[in-house]
Design an enzyme around this catalytic site. Sequence first.
Site, PDB file in Angstrom:
ATOM      1  N   SER A 133      16.420-110.118 -44.388  1.00 52.41           N
ATOM      2  CA  SER A 133      15.726-108.853 -44.090  1.00 52.41           C
ATOM      3  C   SER A 133      16.677-107.675 -43.968  1.00 52.41           C
ATOM      4  O   SER A 133      16.240-106.531 -43.887  1.00 52.41           O
ATOM      5  CB  SER A 133      14.941-109.010 -42.787  1.00 52.41           C
ATOM      6  OG  SER A 133      15.837-109.279 -41.724  1.00 52.41           O
ATOM      7  N   CYS A 162      33.585-127.872 -28.816  1.00 54.97           N
ATOM      8  CA  CYS A 162      33.845-128.095 -27.390  1.00 54.97           C
ATOM      9  C   CYS A 162      34.488-126.823 -26.837  1.00 54.97           C
ATOM     10  O   CYS A 162      35.540-126.399 -27.319  1.00 54.97           O
ATOM     11  CB  CYS A 162      34.773-129.295 -27.198  1.00 54.97           C
ATOM     12  SG  CYS A 162      35.284-129.483 -25.484  1.00 54.97           S
ATOM     13  N   ASN A 186      14.024-110.928 -52.822  1.00 54.23           N
ATOM     14  CA  ASN A 186      13.393-111.142 -51.516  1.00 54.23           C
ATOM     15  C   ASN A 186      11.875-111.068 -51.662  1.00 54.23           C
ATOM     16  O   ASN A 186      11.373-110.495 -52.629  1.00 54.23           O
ATOM     17  CB  ASN A 186      13.882-110.068 -50.536  1.00 54.23           C
ATOM     18  CG  ASN A 186      13.740-110.471 -49.081  1.00 54.23           C
ATOM     19  OD1 ASN A 186      14.145-111.568 -48.697  1.00 54.23           O
ATOM     20  ND2 ASN A 186      13.156-109.613 -48.260  1.00 54.23           N
ATOM     21  N   HIS A 220      27.393-117.775 -40.126  1.00 51.76           N
ATOM     22  CA  HIS A 220      26.798-117.887 -38.792  1.00 51.76           C
ATOM     23  C   HIS A 220      26.893-119.314 -38.243  1.00 51.76           C
ATOM     24  O   HIS A 220      26.185-119.664 -37.305  1.00 51.76           O
ATOM     25  CB  HIS A 220      25.333-117.426 -38.807  1.00 51.76           C
ATOM     26  CG  HIS A 220      25.178-115.937 -38.941  1.00 51.76           C
ATOM     27  ND1 HIS A 220      23.971-115.318 -39.186  1.00 51.76           N
ATOM     28  CD2 HIS A 220      26.090-114.939 -38.877  1.00 51.76           C
ATOM     29  CE1 HIS A 220      24.146-114.006 -39.259  1.00 51.76           C
ATOM     30  NE2 HIS A 220      25.423-113.754 -39.084  1.00 51.76           N
TER      31      HIS A 220
HETATM   32  P1  OAD Z   1      14.900-112.713 -41.320  1.00 49.79           P
HETATM   33  O1  OAD Z   1      13.822-113.522 -40.713  1.00 49.79           O
HETATM   34  O2  OAD Z   1      15.320-111.476 -40.611  1.00 49.79           O
HETATM   35  O3  OAD Z   1      14.481-112.271 -42.799  1.00 49.79           O
HETATM   36  C1  OAD Z   1      13.995-113.202 -43.728  1.00 49.79           C
HETATM   37  C2  OAD Z   1      13.619-112.458 -44.989  1.00 49.79           C
HETATM   38  O4  OAD Z   1      13.193-113.429 -45.935  1.00 49.79           O
HETATM   39  C3  OAD Z   1      12.474-111.457 -44.830  1.00 49.79           C
HETATM   40  O5  OAD Z   1      12.819-110.217 -45.422  1.00 49.79           O
HETATM   41  C4  OAD Z   1      11.313-112.100 -45.567  1.00 49.79           C
HETATM   42  O6  OAD Z   1      10.484-111.165 -46.236  1.00 49.79           O
HETATM   43  C5  OAD Z   1      12.030-112.967 -46.584  1.00 49.79           C
HETATM   44  N1  OAD Z   1      11.255-114.147 -46.994  1.00 49.79           N
HETATM   45  C6  OAD Z   1      10.373-114.883 -46.289  1.00 49.79           C
HETATM   46  N2  OAD Z   1       9.882-115.892 -47.022  1.00 49.79           N
HETATM   47  C7  OAD Z   1      10.488-115.799 -48.247  1.00 49.79           C
HETATM   48  C8  OAD Z   1      10.377-116.551 -49.458  1.00 49.79           C
HETATM   49  N3  OAD Z   1       9.588-117.609 -49.565  1.00 49.79           N
HETATM   50  N4  OAD Z   1      11.130-116.159 -50.516  1.00 49.79           N
HETATM   51  C9  OAD Z   1      11.951-115.072 -50.422  1.00 49.79           C
HETATM   52  N5  OAD Z   1      12.076-114.323 -49.308  1.00 49.79           N
HETATM   53  C10 OAD Z   1      11.359-114.687 -48.224  1.00 49.79           C
HETATM   54  O7  OAD Z   1      16.144-113.700 -41.578  1.00 49.79           O
HETATM   55  P2  OAD Z   1      17.659-113.324 -41.898  1.00 49.79           P
HETATM   56  O8  OAD Z   1      17.752-112.037 -42.620  1.00 49.79           O
HETATM   57  O9  OAD Z   1      18.282-114.517 -42.504  1.00 49.79           O
HETATM   58  O10 OAD Z   1      21.264-114.758 -36.800  1.00 49.79           O
HETATM   59  O11 OAD Z   1      18.232-113.129 -40.449  1.00 49.79           O
HETATM   60  C11 OAD Z   1      19.599-112.817 -40.287  1.00 49.79           C
HETATM   61  C12 OAD Z   1      20.096-113.347 -38.981  1.00 49.79           C
HETATM   62  O12 OAD Z   1      19.231-112.897 -37.927  1.00 49.79           O
HETATM   63  C13 OAD Z   1      20.044-114.858 -38.845  1.00 49.79           C
HETATM   64  O13 OAD Z   1      21.156-115.502 -39.421  1.00 49.79           O
HETATM   65  C14 OAD Z   1      19.983-115.062 -37.378  1.00 49.79           C
HETATM   66  C15 OAD Z   1      18.951-114.011 -37.036  1.00 49.79           C
HETATM   67  O14 OAD Z   1      18.974-113.507 -35.764  1.00 49.79           O
HETATM   68  C16 OAD Z   1      21.641-115.304 -35.618  1.00 49.79           C
HETATM   69  O15 OAD Z   1      20.940-116.090 -35.001  1.00 49.79           O
HETATM   70  C17 OAD Z   1      22.972-114.857 -35.157  1.00 49.79           C
END
Ligand code: OAD
Length: 243
Positions: free
Chosen positions: A178, A117, A202, A109
């Site tokens: 997630s 640019c 997770n 990402h």
């Molecule tokens: P999310 O915020 O959707 O999910 C984060 C996950 O991490 C959740 O399932 C939480 O339960 C878990 N979590 C939180 N704290 C934690 C901890 N201390 N230890 C282990 N797990 C923990 O974030 P992503 O899945 O990364 O994309 O989101 C994917 C994409 O959605 C991102 O890259 C971004 C977003 O929109 C773009 O902006 C294009």
Amino acid sequence: MSKYQRIVILSGAGLSAESGLATFRDTDGIWKQYDYRDVATPEGFQRNPHLVYEFYNARRKSATQAHPNEAHRALAQLEKSYPGEVLIVTQNVDNLHEQAGSSNLIHMHGDMQTMVCTNCDAVLPWTKDLSDDLTCPECELTGGLRPHVVWFGEMPFEMNRIADALSKCDLFVSIGTSGNVYPAAGFVAAAKHVGAHTVELNLEPSCGASHFCECHHGRATEIVPAFVQHLVSGQPFEQCQAA
Ligand code: OAD
């Protein structure tokens, strides 16, 4: 000989949560404060570039002040000491994996410490604030700079290399994500398709938890080092967690 020869690790915002960086979909998540259509789409950038610059400038600042945690460090150690190949594919746009010492890494990402640019496609390291009055050091045109990150509706980076790694992996580990966002959410299916063992680490069961062969739920700084120790030593995960 080690049990697995080719490991692919997918990381998400949960991995950096204990470094103080907000996740997206948790109760205090970024998407509770902002509508992603305003700050993470090409259309949002066209509508209100100032809001998008402000959003990424603030996030870049927090990321610059953050430090890798035990989970980032354990993964870097795995890459160094494991006899097989370890590739990290991260959805995170911070650089905490690099800071911890990981080098076989794909930022699918993008990365907030880089800008592109839109006039000449130059991709350059950039750690300062971005704004529409800046001039590109390559083409010298003003106003076309944006963070080198992937927005909704855009193609993630290095998909061919990721698909190739998934088609050859024998272990796939998903950490701190997630499972809401494709194509990353589909990687577990691709890995299973080639017979890989699949593991979720997770805080809580993700949307795709039922697709994994093995799941461990808890804080990344606890379960990731334990899982790395389990891989390296061959001891049962539970024993490593208790250690
Ligand atoms: P999310 O915020 O959707 O999910 C984060 C996950 O991490 C959740 O399932 C939480 O339960 C878990 N979590 C939180 N704290 C934690 C901890 N201390 N230890 C282990 N797990 C923990 O974030 P992503 O899945 O990364 O994309 O989101 C994917 C994409 O959605 C991102 O890259 C971004 C977003 O929109 C773009 O902006 C294009």
